[in-house]
Enzyme design. Structure first.
Site, PDB file in Angstrom:
ATOM      1  N   GLY A  58       0.864  -1.388  -0.066  1.00  0.00           N
ATOM      2  CA  GLY A  58       0.010   0.084  -0.045  1.00  0.00           C
ATOM      3  C   GLY A  58       0.845   1.248  -0.012  1.00  0.00           C
ATOM      4  O   GLY A  58       0.466   2.395   0.375  1.00  0.00           O
ATOM      5  N   GLY A 116      -1.704   7.293   1.234  1.00  0.00           N
ATOM      6  CA  GLY A 116      -1.808   6.867   2.524  1.00  0.00           C
ATOM      7  C   GLY A 116      -1.020   6.708   3.402  1.00  0.00           C
ATOM      8  O   GLY A 116       0.042   6.967   3.744  1.00  0.00           O
ATOM      9  N   ILE A 117      -1.420   5.856   4.109  1.00  0.00           N
ATOM     10  CA  ILE A 117      -0.650   5.579   5.532  1.00  0.00           C
ATOM     11  C   ILE A 117       0.511   4.513   5.004  1.00  0.00           C
ATOM     12  O   ILE A 117       1.698   4.635   5.652  1.00  0.00           O
ATOM     13  CB  ILE A 117      -1.579   4.544   6.491  1.00  0.00           C
ATOM     14  CG1 ILE A 117      -2.618   5.531   7.025  1.00  0.00           C
ATOM     15  CG2 ILE A 117      -0.690   3.784   7.743  1.00  0.00           C
ATOM     16  CD1 ILE A 117      -3.779   4.731   7.959  1.00  0.00           C
ATOM     17  N   ASP A 144       2.470  -2.358  -4.312  1.00  0.00           N
ATOM     18  CA  ASP A 144       1.273  -1.727  -4.533  1.00  0.00           C
ATOM     19  C   ASP A 144       0.765  -2.171  -5.800  1.00  0.00           C
ATOM     20  O   ASP A 144       1.428  -2.490  -6.554  1.00  0.00           O
ATOM     21  CB  ASP A 144       1.228  -0.344  -4.464  1.00  0.00           C
ATOM     22  CG  ASP A 144      -0.088   0.290  -4.000  1.00  0.00           C
ATOM     23  OD1 ASP A 144      -0.105   0.853  -2.962  1.00  0.00           O
ATOM     24  OD2 ASP A 144      -1.256   0.331  -4.955  1.00  0.00           O
ATOM     25  N   ASP A 176      -1.133  -7.427  -7.538  1.00  0.00           N
ATOM     26  CA  ASP A 176      -2.311  -7.436  -6.828  1.00  0.00           C
ATOM     27  C   ASP A 176      -2.557  -8.353  -5.950  1.00  0.00           C
ATOM     28  O   ASP A 176      -2.593  -9.559  -6.151  1.00  0.00           O
ATOM     29  CB  ASP A 176      -3.488  -7.553  -8.196  1.00  0.00           C
ATOM     30  CG  ASP A 176      -5.106  -7.805  -7.718  1.00  0.00           C
ATOM     31  OD1 ASP A 176      -5.207  -7.252  -6.393  1.00  0.00           O
ATOM     32  OD2 ASP A 176      -5.968  -7.749  -8.386  1.00  0.00           O
ATOM     33  N   LEU A 177      -2.772  -7.670  -4.584  1.00  0.00           N
ATOM     34  CA  LEU A 177      -2.797  -8.717  -3.615  1.00  0.00           C
ATOM     35  C   LEU A 177      -4.179  -9.403  -3.437  1.00  0.00           C
ATOM     36  O   LEU A 177      -4.274 -10.116  -2.515  1.00  0.00           O
ATOM     37  CB  LEU A 177      -2.276  -8.051  -2.220  1.00  0.00           C
ATOM     38  CG  LEU A 177      -0.770  -7.516  -2.205  1.00  0.00           C
ATOM     39  CD1 LEU A 177      -0.595  -6.433  -1.125  1.00  0.00           C
ATOM     40  CD2 LEU A 177       0.099  -8.761  -2.110  1.00  0.00           C
ATOM     41  N   GLY A 219      -5.037  -2.103   1.789  1.00  0.00           N
ATOM     42  CA  GLY A 219      -6.287  -2.495   1.978  1.00  0.00           C
ATOM     43  C   GLY A 219      -7.214  -1.587   1.287  1.00  0.00           C
ATOM     44  O   GLY A 219      -6.944  -0.780   0.704  1.00  0.00           O
ATOM     45  N   SER A 269      -7.793  -1.634  12.879  1.00  0.00           N
ATOM     46  CA  SER A 269      -8.790  -0.504  12.716  1.00  0.00           C
ATOM     47  C   SER A 269      -9.459  -0.470  13.817  1.00  0.00           C
ATOM     48  O   SER A 269      -9.768  -1.453  14.507  1.00  0.00           O
ATOM     49  CB  SER A 269      -9.711  -0.671  11.508  1.00  0.00           C
ATOM     50  OG  SER A 269     -10.788   0.104  11.757  1.00  0.00           O
ATOM     51  N   TYR A 287     -15.370  -5.249   6.433  1.00  0.00           N
ATOM     52  CA  TYR A 287     -14.103  -4.744   6.763  1.00  0.00           C
ATOM     53  C   TYR A 287     -13.753  -4.787   8.298  1.00  0.00           C
ATOM     54  O   TYR A 287     -12.497  -5.205   8.490  1.00  0.00           O
ATOM     55  CB  TYR A 287     -14.524  -2.961   6.513  1.00  0.00           C
ATOM     56  CG  TYR A 287     -13.394  -2.356   6.632  1.00  0.00           C
ATOM     57  CD1 TYR A 287     -12.232  -2.018   5.826  1.00  0.00           C
ATOM     58  CD2 TYR A 287     -13.022  -1.457   7.930  1.00  0.00           C
ATOM     59  CE1 TYR A 287     -11.149  -1.356   6.003  1.00  0.00           C
ATOM     60  CE2 TYR A 287     -11.926  -0.708   8.355  1.00  0.00           C
ATOM     61  CZ  TYR A 287     -10.817  -0.483   7.222  1.00  0.00           C
ATOM     62  OH  TYR A 287      -9.826   0.055   7.556  1.00  0.00           O
TER      63      TYR A 287
HETATM   64  P1  NAI Z   1      -5.317   4.386   0.823  1.00  0.00           P
HETATM   65  O1  NAI Z   1      -6.616   4.073  -0.125  1.00  0.00           O
HETATM   66  O2  NAI Z   1      -4.760   5.524   0.928  1.00  0.00           O
HETATM   67  O3  NAI Z   1      -3.959   3.499   0.251  1.00  0.00           O
HETATM   68  C1  NAI Z   1      -4.308   2.155   0.358  1.00  0.00           C
HETATM   69  C2  NAI Z   1      -3.341   1.584  -0.749  1.00  0.00           C
HETATM   70  O4  NAI Z   1      -3.505   0.110  -0.760  1.00  0.00           O
HETATM   71  C3  NAI Z   1      -3.396   2.226  -1.859  1.00  0.00           C
HETATM   72  O5  NAI Z   1      -2.028   2.493  -2.689  1.00  0.00           O
HETATM   73  C4  NAI Z   1      -4.101   1.061  -2.985  1.00  0.00           C
HETATM   74  O6  NAI Z   1      -3.435   1.055  -4.186  1.00  0.00           O
HETATM   75  C5  NAI Z   1      -3.375  -0.232  -2.217  1.00  0.00           C
HETATM   76  N1  NAI Z   1      -3.898  -1.318  -2.589  1.00  0.00           N
HETATM   77  C6  NAI Z   1      -5.497  -1.630  -2.650  1.00  0.00           C
HETATM   78  N2  NAI Z   1      -5.730  -2.518  -3.054  1.00  0.00           N
HETATM   79  C7  NAI Z   1      -4.763  -3.437  -3.301  1.00  0.00           C
HETATM   80  C8  NAI Z   1      -4.476  -4.621  -3.974  1.00  0.00           C
HETATM   81  N3  NAI Z   1      -5.539  -5.442  -4.433  1.00  0.00           N
HETATM   82  N4  NAI Z   1      -3.063  -4.885  -4.176  1.00  0.00           N
HETATM   83  C9  NAI Z   1      -2.158  -4.096  -3.957  1.00  0.00           C
HETATM   84  N5  NAI Z   1      -2.065  -3.012  -3.239  1.00  0.00           N
HETATM   85  C10 NAI Z   1      -3.622  -2.644  -3.170  1.00  0.00           C
HETATM   86  O7  NAI Z   1      -6.053   3.813   2.276  1.00  0.00           O
HETATM   87  P2  NAI Z   1      -5.041   4.051   3.777  1.00  0.00           P
HETATM   88  O8  NAI Z   1      -6.224   4.973   4.395  1.00  0.00           O
HETATM   89  O9  NAI Z   1      -3.671   4.657   3.667  1.00  0.00           O
HETATM   90  O10 NAI Z   1      -5.142   2.783   4.351  1.00  0.00           O
HETATM   91  C11 NAI Z   1      -3.941   1.953   4.698  1.00  0.00           C
HETATM   92  C12 NAI Z   1      -4.377   0.714   5.498  1.00  0.00           C
HETATM   93  O11 NAI Z   1      -4.874   1.300   7.017  1.00  0.00           O
HETATM   94  C13 NAI Z   1      -5.449   0.061   4.987  1.00  0.00           C
HETATM   95  O12 NAI Z   1      -5.361  -1.357   5.414  1.00  0.00           O
HETATM   96  C14 NAI Z   1      -6.728   0.341   5.864  1.00  0.00           C
HETATM   97  O13 NAI Z   1      -7.906  -0.491   6.202  1.00  0.00           O
HETATM   98  C15 NAI Z   1      -6.075   1.000   7.124  1.00  0.00           C
HETATM   99  N6  NAI Z   1      -6.651   1.775   7.959  1.00  0.00           N
HETATM  100  C16 NAI Z   1      -6.918   3.097   7.266  1.00  0.00           C
HETATM  101  C17 NAI Z   1      -7.919   3.938   8.099  1.00  0.00           C
HETATM  102  C18 NAI Z   1      -8.240   5.255   7.685  1.00  0.00           C
HETATM  103  O14 NAI Z   1      -9.023   5.869   8.121  1.00  0.00           O
HETATM  104  N7  NAI Z   1      -7.417   5.705   6.689  1.00  0.00           N
HETATM  105  C19 NAI Z   1      -8.295   3.467   9.552  1.00  0.00           C
HETATM  106  C20 NAI Z   1      -8.055   2.114  10.047  1.00  0.00           C
HETATM  107  C21 NAI Z   1      -7.178   1.494   9.114  1.00  0.00           C
END
Ligand code: NAI
Length: 272
Positions: free
Chosen positions: A8, A12-13, A32, A44-45, A73, A120, A158
């Site tokens: 990822g 984001g994170i 990613d 693609d995970l 995620g 989460s 989720y």
């Molecule tokens: P984001 O949407 O900004 O980044 C997620 C990244 O995962 C993206 O770069 C996307 O391309 C990649 N990704 C998605 N599906 C994929 C796949 N099939 N194969 C490979 N890469 C894939 O999301 P964010 O907010 O940075 O989330 C990061 C993690 O933190 C996630 O696991 C999310 O569930 C968790 N999280 C986020 C929260 C939030 O409020 N943003 C709160 C709690 C947990």
């Protein structure tokens, strides 16, 4: 200089975590599905082929890993396939952790290695999430987890995947092949954090308003660099005594909802 793997990493994170680790002088291998700056392995995970390609792609770049953050995620909201949430969030993350066990073991010989899973605060903040999905995840049964997920809305799936990640880290992390081999498994449980994922959820006409309905003691949502800082701490030698922790990074939401102790993430029996 240590070597870390972050999935990822394009957004984001994950991107914030990679940036902080690089800022500390470490090497980061980004994974990613999206090709972007800081992404070294595009995979693609959500599929077993993609997971195998991700593991192979990382192995091509290093034989030694000091830390792994499977942050890739997807959110559950209107129009999202619940089964995809299961495959990406739980099985995509665990496949990286188990698939890179040998490289983590080698890295641990340098003074320890760490894995930080992305749970989460929905695991305690969203009552009524789907327990059978979490149970199937924890039995390593992707087909059953997808079948159970297909019966309910993705918004209730989720948290199931996130609870299962945190429980997996606790159940597996104390075993000889993990903690015993110098590899510490921990989780962070962020609250709403301002990333593209949350922007996407806010735009959801049904579930969007819920994002800002959770109380926080600090009076605002989180920032990706704040979650990244907690992850970097759990990866660091300063956290050498921490195994199986679920660190809430949510501005106090969980504490406000459950002042005595965290509640709400009981998945029920795991054994068939
Ligand atoms: P984001 O949407 O900004 O980044 C997620 C990244 O995962 C993206 O770069 C996307 O391309 C990649 N990704 C998605 N599906 C994929 C796949 N099939 N194969 C490979 N890469 C894939 O999301 P964010 O907010 O940075 O989330 C990061 C993690 O933190 C996630 O696991 C999310 O569930 C968790 N999280 C986020 C929260 C939030 O409020 N943003 C709160 C709690 C947990």
């Amino acid at each position: 200089m240590k070597t870390y793997v972050v999935s990822g990493a394009a957004s984001g994170i994950g991107a914030a975590t990679a940036a902080q680790l690089r800022g500390q002088g470490h090497r980061v291998i980004g994974v990613d599905r999206a090709a972007a700056d800081g992404v070294d392995v595009v995979a693609d995970l959500s599929t077993s082929e993609g997971r195998a390609a991700a593991v192979a792609g990382v192995r091509d770049l290093t034989d030694r890993i000091h830390g792994l953050v499977p942050a890739a995620g997807i959110a559950g909201h209107t129009g999202v396939d619940s089964r995809l949430v299961v495959s990406v969030n739980f099985f995509g993350a665990i496949a990286l952790v188990t698939g890179l066990h040998a490289e983590l073991t080698t890295g641990a010989a340098d003074g320890g290695a760490g894995v930080v899973l992305l749970a989460s605060n929905s695991i305690t903040g969203m009552p009524g999430w789907n327990a059978p999905v979490a149970q199937a995840c924890l039995r390593d049964d992707e087909a059953l987890a997808r079948e159970e997920a297909g019966k309910v809305d993705s918004v209730m799936v989720y948290p199931s995947t996130k609870a299962a990640l945190a429980w997996w880290a606790r159940r597996e992390g104390v075993k000889p092949e993990w903690a015993g081999a110098g590899i510490r498994l921990n989780s962070v449980a962020p609250g709403a954090t301002e990333t593209p994922m949350v922007a996407e959820m806010r735009a959801d006409p049904v579930f969007g308003p819920a994002i800002d309905s959770y109380p926080t003691a600090i009076g605002r949502t989180g920032r990706p660099e704040e979650v990244a800082a907690a992850i970097c701490f759990l990866l660091s030698e300063g956290a050498a005594n921490i195994v199986g922790a679920v660190l809430f990074v949510d501005g106090g939401t969980d504490a406000m909802l459950h002042p005595i102790s965290p509640q709400g993430w009981e998945v029920g029996p795991i054994e068939p």
